[in-house]
Design a protein around this motif. Sequence first.
Motif, mmCIF file in Angstrom:
data_model
loop_
_atom_site.group_PDB
_atom_site.id
_atom_site.type_symbol
_atom_site.label_atom_id
_atom_site.label_comp_id
_atom_site.label_asym_id
_atom_site.label_seq_id
_atom_site.Cartn_x
_atom_site.Cartn_y
_atom_site.Cartn_z
ATOM 1 N N LYS A 127 0.834 -1.205 0.000
ATOM 2 C CA LYS A 127 0.000 0.000 0.000
ATOM 3 C C LYS A 127 0.868 1.255 0.000
ATOM 4 C CE LYS A 127 -3.865 0.297 2.293
ATOM 5 N NZ LYS A 127 -4.868 0.411 3.388
ATOM 6 N N LEU A 128 1.947 1.218 0.762
ATOM 7 C CA LEU A 128 2.839 2.370 0.807
ATOM 8 C C LEU A 128 3.523 2.581 -0.537
ATOM 9 C CD1 LEU A 128 3.548 4.405 2.999
ATOM 10 C CD2 LEU A 128 5.545 3.029 3.567
ATOM 11 N N SER A 298 -7.752 -2.554 -8.049
ATOM 12 C CA SER A 298 -7.191 -3.644 -8.851
ATOM 13 C C SER A 298 -5.774 -3.974 -8.396
ATOM 14 C CB SER A 298 -7.199 -3.269 -10.336
ATOM 15 O OG SER A 298 -6.433 -2.102 -10.569
ATOM 16 N N PHE A 299 -5.000 -2.964 -8.032
ATOM 17 C CA PHE A 299 -3.636 -3.176 -7.537
ATOM 18 C C PHE A 299 -3.651 -4.087 -6.317
ATOM 19 C CE2 PHE A 299 0.093 -1.990 -5.049
ATOM 20 C CZ PHE A 299 1.096 -1.835 -6.001
ATOM 21 N N ASN A 300 -4.573 -3.833 -5.409
ATOM 22 C CA ASN A 300 -4.633 -4.584 -4.161
ATOM 23 C C ASN A 300 -5.148 -6.006 -4.362
ATOM 24 O OD1 ASN A 300 -4.344 -4.743 -1.301
ATOM 25 N ND2 ASN A 300 -6.546 -4.507 -1.069
ATOM 26 N N LYS A 301 -5.878 -6.263 -5.432
ATOM 27 C CA LYS A 301 -6.354 -7.618 -5.715
ATOM 28 C C LYS A 301 -5.321 -8.430 -6.503
ATOM 29 C CE LYS A 301 -11.370 -6.848 -5.768
ATOM 30 N NZ LYS A 301 -12.597 -6.872 -6.626
ATOM 31 N N ILE A 302 -4.720 -7.794 -7.505
ATOM 32 C CA ILE A 302 -3.861 -8.521 -8.437
ATOM 33 C C ILE A 302 -2.498 -8.837 -7.837
ATOM 34 C CG2 ILE A 302 -2.650 -8.315 -10.648
ATOM 35 C CD1 ILE A 302 -5.106 -6.721 -11.624
ATOM 36 N N ILE A 303 -1.924 -7.914 -7.087
ATOM 37 C CA ILE A 303 -0.588 -8.147 -6.530
ATOM 38 C C ILE A 303 -0.566 -9.392 -5.639
ATOM 39 C CG2 ILE A 303 1.219 -7.219 -5.047
ATOM 40 C CD1 ILE A 303 1.172 -5.910 -7.744
ATOM 41 N N PRO A 304 -1.442 -9.521 -4.626
ATOM 42 C CA PRO A 304 -1.395 -10.736 -3.801
ATOM 43 C C PRO A 304 -1.749 -12.007 -4.569
ATOM 44 C CG PRO A 304 -2.666 -8.992 -2.725
ATOM 45 C CD PRO A 304 -2.465 -8.572 -4.137
ATOM 46 N N ALA A 305 -2.646 -11.919 -5.543
ATOM 47 C CA ALA A 305 -3.117 -13.116 -6.231
ATOM 48 C C ALA A 305 -2.140 -13.621 -7.280
ATOM 49 C CB ALA A 305 -4.473 -12.837 -6.881
ATOM 50 N N THR A 550 -17.433 -19.567 -12.766
ATOM 51 C CA THR A 550 -18.179 -20.131 -11.633
ATOM 52 C C THR A 550 -17.312 -21.067 -10.799
ATOM 53 O OG1 THR A 550 -18.988 -21.942 -13.037
ATOM 54 C CG2 THR A 550 -20.362 -19.976 -12.874
ATOM 55 N N GLY A 551 -16.182 -21.518 -11.337
ATOM 56 C CA GLY A 551 -15.246 -22.349 -10.571
ATOM 57 C C GLY A 551 -15.814 -23.727 -10.276
ATOM 58 N N GLY A 552 -15.344 -24.295 -9.160
ATOM 59 C CA GLY A 552 -15.788 -25.612 -8.758
ATOM 60 C C GLY A 552 -14.858 -26.734 -9.133
ATOM 61 N N GLY A 553 -13.731 -26.435 -9.766
ATOM 62 C CA GLY A 553 -12.802 -27.473 -10.185
ATOM 63 C C GLY A 553 -11.560 -27.534 -9.321
ATOM 64 N N SER A 554 -10.470 -27.999 -9.909
ATOM 65 C CA SER A 554 -9.217 -28.210 -9.175
ATOM 66 C C SER A 554 -8.408 -26.934 -9.010
ATOM 67 C CB SER A 554 -8.378 -29.275 -9.887
ATOM 68 O OG SER A 554 -9.096 -30.487 -10.006
ATOM 69 N N PHE A 555 -8.724 -25.906 -9.800
ATOM 70 C CA PHE A 555 -8.025 -24.632 -9.693
ATOM 71 C C PHE A 555 -9.049 -23.504 -9.531
ATOM 72 C CE2 PHE A 555 -5.077 -27.403 -11.911
ATOM 73 C CZ PHE A 555 -3.877 -27.148 -11.254
ATOM 74 N N HIS A 556 -8.710 -22.548 -8.701
ATOM 75 C CA HIS A 556 -9.602 -21.413 -8.476
ATOM 76 C C HIS A 556 -9.701 -20.565 -9.741
ATOM 77 C CE1 HIS A 556 -10.199 -21.973 -4.183
ATOM 78 N NE2 HIS A 556 -8.899 -22.157 -4.029
ATOM 79 N N PRO A 557 -10.860 -19.994 -10.015
ATOM 80 C CA PRO A 557 -10.971 -19.071 -11.150
ATOM 81 C C PRO A 557 -10.254 -17.755 -10.848
ATOM 82 C CG PRO A 557 -13.017 -19.137 -9.914
ATOM 83 C CD PRO A 557 -12.126 -20.195 -9.315
ATOM 84 N N SER A 558 -10.231 -16.901 -11.833
ATOM 85 C CA SER A 558 -9.539 -15.617 -11.718
ATOM 86 C C SER A 558 -10.043 -14.820 -10.521
ATOM 87 C CB SER A 558 -9.742 -14.804 -12.997
ATOM 88 O OG SER A 558 -9.280 -13.484 -12.839
ATOM 89 N N ALA A 559 -9.108 -14.223 -9.816
ATOM 90 C CA ALA A 559 -9.461 -13.384 -8.677
ATOM 91 C C ALA A 559 -9.856 -11.983 -9.109
ATOM 92 C CB ALA A 559 -8.285 -13.317 -7.702
ATOM 93 N N THR A 560 -9.622 -11.650 -10.384
ATOM 94 C CA THR A 560 -9.860 -10.280 -10.833
ATOM 95 C C THR A 560 -10.827 -10.182 -11.996
ATOM 96 O OG1 THR A 560 -7.917 -10.428 -12.289
ATOM 97 C CG2 THR A 560 -7.572 -9.554 -10.066
#
Length: 635
Positions: A127-128, A298-305, A550-560
């Motif tokens: 954030k800084l 978007s910065f705060n979502k994409i950087i950690p993911a 909608t996800g539901g599989g072995s890998f999570h869908p996009s966080a963004t």
Amino acid sequence: MGQGHSDEHVARNVSTEQLSHELALRFAKKCFTPLEITHFKDVFRSLADEQDGMQYWKEETLCRFLVIPDALGPGPLIYQMATYLGAFPFPSLAPSILTIEAMLKVVVIMTERYGTVLKRGRADRNKLLFRSLAVFDRRMSSVYEKPSQELLDSVRDEDMEKVDTRDAVLEEARSQAAGQEPQSALGFAIDKPANDEDEEEDDDELALAALDSLDAIEVFKYDQRAADTKIHHAQIPVDNFRRLLMLLLVIAPLNSQESLSRHAERLTPTRVENLKRVADSILWSFTPEQNAGIFYQSFNKIIPASLPYMFDGLNPLFEHFLFSKNIDLSKRKRSSAPAQMTSPTVPHVVDVPLEPLLPREGDILNFDILSQISFFIKGNNLFRRLRPLYLGADAGFSLGSIEQKVFNWRAPSILLVSGTRLPSAPEGTRERSFADSLPAKRFPNGVSGNNSHGKVIFGAYIDIPWKHTYKEAIGGSEMLLFQLSPLHEVFRASTLSKDYLTFTNSGIGFGCPPPRSKNVSGLSSHTALGPVSLMLDSSLEFGVFTHDSTGGGSFHPSATRNSDWQDRFEIENLEIWGCGGDEEAERQRAAWAFEEREAEARRSVKMGKDIEADRALLEMAGLVGGHGNSGGSMG
């Protein structure tokens, strides 16, 4: 009792400049060894300019010391970041003059050494850094032009009008304690958020921790509202962010005792263009086509993911402040060294050749793609730790070649595949056959970014050894599925399903259910694709990446991105790289040698001494000879 309370009250009412000075002293004492402080002081003073008795660093000095490459042009941006961080924890004092105290705070934040003082701020550096890069005024509408110094000064003047005196700070603190909101703290109408429901409060945890350690939270809270707009109104200009990304790609493999000049020497015009392409893939994950700049949401979502380690290269870059070439430790007598310096000493930066980052470059994996991958896989697992296990261009595109080259590697590995998107209507027999093997396409192609040729790069991080799969898939919770081009995104393993990796005669699948051994009546014979999956066909000629939001599989869908897409592509290159060193390679060689000896032993089984008797026995069994017997029937 009364005297103690009075002292505490006085401590809270000191000026922001005094609090900033106290924080710098605390950082110097708690975050560095005495030897490191000695090196830092020598580095700063040996290069500082002086005016009216004050020593400071100019932009040129900072860029020259850090060896910032001119070919990339990020020097002014690094200086802008430093002048903001130098004012920490008071944004109203930014841009600050880079005095020795300001520079000390910059080094503490950039190297993440603040943990010993700021207990609550261990994970809030991003954030800084966003604040240090962002533009806090909407008049700066041109994202491809650097804001003028006059404009920066005018913004600073507007901010400073709100915090002219210490009395205003105290009045704000008293008003807040009474539950009131002074008119002066409301800021400009343009700064008021249109909708705060989905936005977090603009509290900077690092700054809060710093002021809390100095018992001055009231001062901070006023300064934050008076000196800054809401963080979700700020944005990083796209061109500035691209230049920073190119620099971060270059410094990703840097260590604290290595000069950036070694990496800058490889910045040929071709390399710079390639860096720009990789940076654009990352930039497009922040959807700049929809916004004039990079916003904090978007910065705060994409950087950690997808980019958790993107800023790690700044740590060793700014640790160069702790290595002075003017101090020769070999001339110091051990008996004269202070007791505090008994911890491991800081060695000099020795200009010695280093092992190459890669033993060789592949058709997909080069130095820039390697740095891009290090933004989401720790660099100490990649740089000087990768070995080419399988390169399709050399070994041939077949599952057998992969089995021969990759099996028995007892450490994690990385698969990379590149290709070109197929047209919506299949062309030719092979494309039609591939399309017929898949379910009907329900989703559109993914975004194209700046790539107009339909080129794509996908990959997977495999956390276990490869092997054939039959009824069940293999893999663990550390597996990753990712896209590198034309857009950067990482899809992490889910626990809803464990179909992480399948390797069968039908092909290679990530996130796909294992293929059925026999077609079941009433069920589709098409290849089963997971909600978020990558599948390569048995001939390694075509591939398909699917993303169902909608996800539901072995890998999570996009966080963004909440959209659905599917990319069908013709494979051009396929590579598998092993994560490990000489020890892992030796284990693989030993395993292959053991299997070869076992195979040779099976081939060399000899018959008995009485060959005629053995043959007669085999003929009776109907196994040899031309008698056409069914072998052992009793009629």
